[in-house]
Design a protein around this motif. Structure first.
Motif, PDB file in Angstrom:
ATOM      1  N   UNK A  49       1.205  -1.337   0.104  1.00 35.74           N
ATOM      2  CA  UNK A  49      -0.083   0.070  -0.275  1.00 35.74           C
ATOM      3  C   UNK A  49       1.220   1.109  -0.241  1.00 35.74           C
ATOM      4  N   UNK A  50       0.957   1.781  -1.099  1.00 33.21           N
ATOM      5  CA  UNK A  50       1.472   3.419  -1.207  1.00 33.21           C
ATOM      6  C   UNK A  50       1.382   4.284  -2.136  1.00 33.21           C
ATOM      7  N   UNK A  51       1.797   5.343  -2.496  1.00 28.56           N
ATOM      8  CA  UNK A  51       1.141   6.691  -3.048  1.00 28.56           C
ATOM      9  C   UNK A  51       1.952   6.075  -4.486  1.00 28.56           C
ATOM     10  N   UNK A  52       0.833   5.982  -5.084  1.00 30.51           N
ATOM     11  CA  UNK A  52       0.991   5.970  -6.827  1.00 30.51           C
ATOM     12  C   UNK A  52       1.562   7.223  -7.612  1.00 30.51           C
ATOM     13  N   UNK A  53       2.696   6.901  -7.964  1.00 31.16           N
ATOM     14  CA  UNK A  53       3.682   8.083  -8.542  1.00 31.16           C
ATOM     15  C   UNK A  53       2.924   7.895 -10.417  1.00 31.16           C
ATOM     16  N   UNK A  54       3.395   6.696 -11.183  1.00 31.82           N
ATOM     17  CA  UNK A  54       2.437   6.933 -12.488  1.00 31.82           C
ATOM     18  C   UNK A  54       1.793   5.249 -12.256  1.00 31.82           C
ATOM     19  N   UNK A  55       1.861   5.284 -13.645  1.00 25.84           N
ATOM     20  CA  UNK A  55       1.181   4.030 -14.308  1.00 25.84           C
ATOM     21  C   UNK A  55       1.869   3.658 -15.979  1.00 25.84           C
ATOM     22  N   UNK A  56       2.243   2.427 -15.939  1.00 23.71           N
ATOM     23  CA  UNK A  56       2.378   1.883 -16.916  1.00 23.71           C
ATOM     24  C   UNK A  56       1.533   0.639 -17.644  1.00 23.71           C
ATOM     25  N   UNK A  57       1.639   0.629 -19.381  1.00 23.25           N
ATOM     26  CA  UNK A  57       0.928  -0.541 -19.872  1.00 23.25           C
ATOM     27  C   UNK A  57       1.904  -1.372 -19.732  1.00 23.25           C
ATOM     28  N   UNK A  58       1.428  -2.527 -19.789  1.00 23.65           N
ATOM     29  CA  UNK A  58       1.931  -3.573 -19.801  1.00 23.65           C
ATOM     30  C   UNK A  58       2.655  -3.465 -21.031  1.00 23.65           C
ATOM     31  N   UNK A  59       3.843  -5.165 -20.647  1.00 21.22           N
ATOM     32  CA  UNK A  59       4.535  -4.817 -22.142  1.00 21.22           C
ATOM     33  C   UNK A  59       5.723  -3.997 -21.978  1.00 21.22           C
ATOM     34  N   UNK A  60       5.990  -3.116 -20.860  1.00 18.43           N
ATOM     35  CA  UNK A  60       6.614  -1.491 -21.675  1.00 18.43           C
ATOM     36  C   UNK A  60       7.850  -2.103 -20.896  1.00 18.43           C
ATOM     37  N   UNK A  61       9.101  -1.706 -21.754  1.00 21.06           N
ATOM     38  CA  UNK A  61      10.521  -1.758 -21.253  1.00 21.06           C
ATOM     39  C   UNK A  61      10.888  -0.956 -20.059  1.00 21.06           C
ATOM     40  N   UNK A  62      11.296  -1.448 -19.198  1.00 25.30           N
ATOM     41  CA  UNK A  62      11.943  -0.734 -18.112  1.00 25.30           C
ATOM     42  C   UNK A  62      13.585  -1.229 -17.476  1.00 25.30           C
ATOM     43  N   UNK A  63      13.951   0.133 -16.573  1.00 28.83           N
ATOM     44  CA  UNK A  63      15.558  -0.746 -16.453  1.00 28.83           C
ATOM     45  C   UNK A  63      14.766  -0.655 -14.763  1.00 28.83           C
ATOM     46  N   UNK A  64      16.053  -2.242 -14.163  1.00 27.83           N
ATOM     47  CA  UNK A  64      15.634  -1.734 -13.074  1.00 27.83           C
ATOM     48  C   UNK A  64      16.864  -1.067 -11.883  1.00 27.83           C
ATOM     49  N   UNK A  65      16.635   0.136 -11.266  1.00 26.03           N
ATOM     50  CA  UNK A  65      17.506   0.663 -10.595  1.00 26.03           C
ATOM     51  C   UNK A  65      18.238   0.298  -9.261  1.00 26.03           C
ATOM     52  N   UNK A  66      16.728  -0.990  -8.186  1.00 22.72           N
ATOM     53  CA  UNK A  66      17.740  -0.836  -7.303  1.00 22.72           C
ATOM     54  C   UNK A  66      17.009  -2.417  -6.652  1.00 22.72           C
ATOM     55  N   UNK A  67      16.803  -3.084  -5.866  1.00 30.07           N
ATOM     56  CA  UNK A  67      15.943  -4.566  -5.124  1.00 30.07           C
ATOM     57  C   UNK A  67      15.817  -3.826  -3.920  1.00 30.07           C
ATOM     58  N   UNK A  68      14.333  -4.525  -3.628  1.00 31.39           N
ATOM     59  CA  UNK A  68      14.019  -4.806  -2.109  1.00 31.39           C
ATOM     60  C   UNK A  68      13.492  -5.568  -1.577  1.00 31.39           C
ATOM     61  N   UNK A  69      13.679  -6.236  -0.518  1.00 32.55           N
ATOM     62  CA  UNK A  69      12.517  -7.658   0.327  1.00 32.55           C
ATOM     63  C   UNK A  69      11.832  -6.425   1.288  1.00 32.55           C
ATOM     64  N   UNK A  70      10.644  -6.457   1.025  1.00 35.39           N
ATOM     65  CA  UNK A  70       9.622  -6.710   2.061  1.00 35.39           C
ATOM     66  C   UNK A  70       9.063  -7.777   2.937  1.00 35.39           C
TER      67      UNK A  70
END
Length: 106
Positions: A49-70
């Motif tokens: 649960x958190x604030x949504x900054x924006x959204x993208x369509x499925x199929x969008x290619x993105x770059x992974x900047x970092x990872x986190x386990x919660x």
């Protein structure tokens, strides 16, 4: 023998994909071997649960900047690239569809 051959045709469970920082990935979830046409929310922090900054369509290619386990779940902060500029936010591991072997060609 019929039982064994029928068993071989059961669908295999999806393998979990765990990209690393610097990987390019395609976002989306699959249903019946097809990418679900949906909007994927990019959130302000790693978590359910958190604030949504924006959204993208499925199929969008993105770059992974970092990872986190919660709570034993992996989250990835990703950034879009390309002519539309960059949007950034956190997504859950269920939205990692494919890890690309090389950066996408513009």
């Amino acid at each position: 023998a019929v039982f064994v051959s029928a068993f071989l045709y059961l669908p295999q469970p999806a393998l979990a994909l765990y990209p690393e920082k610097g990987d390019f990935v395609i976002l989306g979830r699959e249903e019946n071997n097809q990418l679900i046409d949906e909007k994927i929310n990019l959130k302000a922090t790693a978590g359910v649960c958190d604030a949504i900054l924006s959204s993208v369509k499925s199929g969008t290619t993105v770059l992974v900047l970092d990872t986190k386990t919660v709570d034993a779940k992996k989250f990835y902060i990703v950034s879009t690239t390309g002519k539309d500029g960059g949007m950034m936010g956190w997504i859950g591991e269920e939205y990692i569809h494919e890890i690309l072997p090389a950066p996408p060609q513009e």
